[in-house]
Design an enzyme around this catalytic site. Sequence first.
Site, PDB file in Angstrom:
ATOM      1  N   ASN D  49      -3.565 -11.479  -0.960  1.00 38.66           N
ATOM      2  CA  ASN D  49      -2.902 -10.516  -1.844  1.00 38.66           C
ATOM      3  C   ASN D  49      -1.497 -10.221  -1.322  1.00 38.66           C
ATOM      4  OD1 ASN D  49      -4.212  -9.167   0.300  1.00 38.66           O
ATOM      5  ND2 ASN D  49      -4.356  -7.237  -0.840  1.00 38.66           N
ATOM      6  N   GLU D  51       1.651  -7.538  -2.053  1.00 35.25           N
ATOM      7  CA  GLU D  51       2.002  -6.299  -2.739  1.00 35.25           C
ATOM      8  C   GLU D  51       3.498  -6.162  -3.016  1.00 35.25           C
ATOM      9  OE1 GLU D  51      -1.818  -3.751  -1.110  1.00 35.25           O
ATOM     10  OE2 GLU D  51       0.200  -3.173  -0.437  1.00 35.25           O
ATOM     11  N   ASN D  52       3.821  -5.135  -3.789  1.00 36.70           N
ATOM     12  CA  ASN D  52       5.203  -4.865  -4.167  1.00 36.70           C
ATOM     13  C   ASN D  52       5.416  -3.358  -4.209  1.00 36.70           C
ATOM     14  OD1 ASN D  52       7.463  -4.380  -6.284  1.00 36.70           O
ATOM     15  ND2 ASN D  52       7.629  -6.558  -5.814  1.00 36.70           N
ATOM     16  N   ALA D  53       6.595  -2.923  -3.767  1.00 35.30           N
ATOM     17  CA  ALA D  53       6.904  -1.490  -3.744  1.00 35.30           C
ATOM     18  C   ALA D  53       6.739  -0.846  -5.120  1.00 35.30           C
ATOM     19  CB  ALA D  53       8.326  -1.263  -3.232  1.00 35.30           C
ATOM     20  N   CYS D  60      -2.920 -10.370  -6.592  1.00 41.39           N
ATOM     21  CA  CYS D  60      -4.144 -10.395  -5.782  1.00 41.39           C
ATOM     22  C   CYS D  60      -4.396 -11.793  -5.204  1.00 41.39           C
ATOM     23  CB  CYS D  60      -5.339  -9.992  -6.624  1.00 41.39           C
ATOM     24  SG  CYS D  60      -5.252  -8.319  -7.288  1.00 41.39           S
ATOM     25  N   GLU D  62      -7.045 -13.791  -5.419  1.00 40.86           N
ATOM     26  CA  GLU D  62      -7.638 -14.773  -6.329  1.00 40.86           C
ATOM     27  C   GLU D  62      -6.569 -15.422  -7.199  1.00 40.86           C
ATOM     28  OE1 GLU D  62      -8.421 -11.619  -5.792  1.00 40.86           O
ATOM     29  OE2 GLU D  62     -10.487 -11.162  -6.383  1.00 40.86           O
ATOM     30  N   CYS D  95     -10.673  -7.726  -9.034  1.00 42.98           N
ATOM     31  CA  CYS D  95     -10.198  -6.794 -10.062  1.00 42.98           C
ATOM     32  C   CYS D  95     -10.226  -7.466 -11.430  1.00 42.98           C
ATOM     33  CB  CYS D  95      -8.795  -6.286  -9.736  1.00 42.98           C
ATOM     34  SG  CYS D  95      -7.451  -7.353 -10.288  1.00 42.98           S
ATOM     35  N   CYS D  98      -7.661 -10.394 -12.148  1.00 43.00           N
ATOM     36  CA  CYS D  98      -8.055 -11.690 -11.581  1.00 43.00           C
ATOM     37  C   CYS D  98      -9.208 -12.308 -12.373  1.00 43.00           C
ATOM     38  CB  CYS D  98      -8.450 -11.528 -10.126  1.00 43.00           C
ATOM     39  SG  CYS D  98      -7.018 -11.176  -9.080  1.00 43.00           S
TER      40      CYS D  98
END
Lengths: 144, 144, 144, 144
Positions: D49, D51-53, D60, D62, D95, D98
């Site tokens: 995974n 992430e982004n601010a 994710c 998957e 999730c 995905c």
Amino acid sequence: MVYEGLSDSYTALLDAAKEAMGRAYVPYSNFRVGAALLDDEGNIHHGCNIENAAYSPTNCAERTAMFRAVSDGKRPGQFQAIAVIGNTEGPIAPCGVCRQVLVEFCSPDMPVVMGNLKGDWTISTVAGILPGAFTPASLDNGER
Amino acid sequence: MVYEGLSDSYTALLDAAKEAMGRAYVPYSNFRVGAALLDDEGNIHHGCNIENAAYSPTNCAERTAMFRAVSDGKRPGQFQAIAVIGNTEGPIAPCGVCRQVLVEFCSPDMPVVMGNLKGDWTISTVAGILPGAFTPASLDNGER
Amino acid sequence: MVYEGLSDSYTALLDAAKEAMGRAYVPYSNFRVGAALLDDEGNIHHGCNIENAAYSPTNCAERTAMFRAVSDGKRPGQFQAIAVIGNTEGPIAPCGVCRQVLVEFCSPDMPVVMGNLKGDWTISTVAGILPGAFTPASLDNGER
Amino acid sequence: MVYEGLSDSYTALLDAAKEAMGRAYVPYSNFRVGAALLDDEGNIHHGCNIENAAYSPTNCAERTAMFRAVSDGKRPGQFQAIAVIGNTEGPIAPCGVCRQVLVEFCSPDMPVVMGNLKGDWTISTVAGILPGAFTPASLDNGER
């Protein structure tokens, strides 16, 4: 391709992006995009756009390239340039989602090379295409 | 709030954004954002950010305001201005995803008013915060 | 519409969803969807799908309805049912992104009513359409 | 890891997912996830995974694995199984976003192996985790 006036290294990056474009999965828009991301070790991470019947899970070429690189261990600050290409009238424009992902991992002055299949090209920077961006620092500095 | 030098109408728009900010659903970041979108009939559509445990389904304040307006029947070209506010060090910056959504529905020269809770503010335009954007025309013009 | 065998209250909810469907913004897919979300005070929050040239910022009808409700102050646990409708062969199916948003705000046994324009319908629950979901508790329980 | 009662091949897939988990970029949640996708030629496509601010551009594990595979030329129907792992109380749950991406590229009966770092595991299928999914056929069949 011949991109008049463009350096050999950026031309090579656009060529890599064009090759990736051929693997786009675009059954809904038929709009193919390719990207090639150059890291600090000289390696190229490629990407194409990948659509979804539900539209919002669609992933663009620039993000595919970046997610490949990060999942291979690259981290913020370890990128030199990105090239993006599509079969557009002028040089292709990255979408806002991809610009936000570039901001997360690239320095503001990192070159963004945009081209098309006819030899048109233009160069900007990460800050040039997302000025005054929401950054990781924006989130951290917030007195929540 | 007092936003020194800002017009009464934009101050009112920031005040509406601030009120919406209070309804933010932010259990993961605790980072509240509010937005207020002014349409061509003088109505204000508000929005707050709404997070999700899976992160990517999160929706920002600007998009919430725009989605409210469109689901109430507003269409591209029927917007006059948007104001966004957060508890940030300087005026808050919209993310790239929201900028892309603004491009879909607003004219390039539509004002974007950004503020914070301390009275700082700045104004740009849709084209100013997403220059050379990927637009509906980009998709249509593509000789796919 | 007549939905044979469906209760009056769920029929009314599907009718509200159908009305919202008329306001869909779908220049790329021409695929219209509407949703209606019933809260604990008996109010209905409507939503339609809203597309974007860049595809991934697209928002579905169910999420539009939920984001409207939350931006109006509703919180997890304050929802009774949701109805979704589209011009599909059988009853429409919500996408995975929307199912994840429902999980964030609704109880696992909340009814999800799915219909089409021909009078077909089916009912499931939030847990029925996203079994073994990733939940806010999944994130909290993670020993990161 | 020892996953009691799990076949060697699925154990190997979970081990590959665990290795990918180590490359997760998770400055905001500190919640690491890894995935490993087995294609029809026996190759494994990994993912973590990222992430982004701004939260919503987060990707994710998957999806990272699937986007890698598709950008390497794999197409719908060319996948055999996926394994996902996280440091969760029970086996991790993918999730909804995905799940929707899996539906686009995998057959309904493709195995989905979910595990954690303590040796817990469970197996379902793509249709098992997203029953009655919105599919490419849903979009096509719509009499728009």
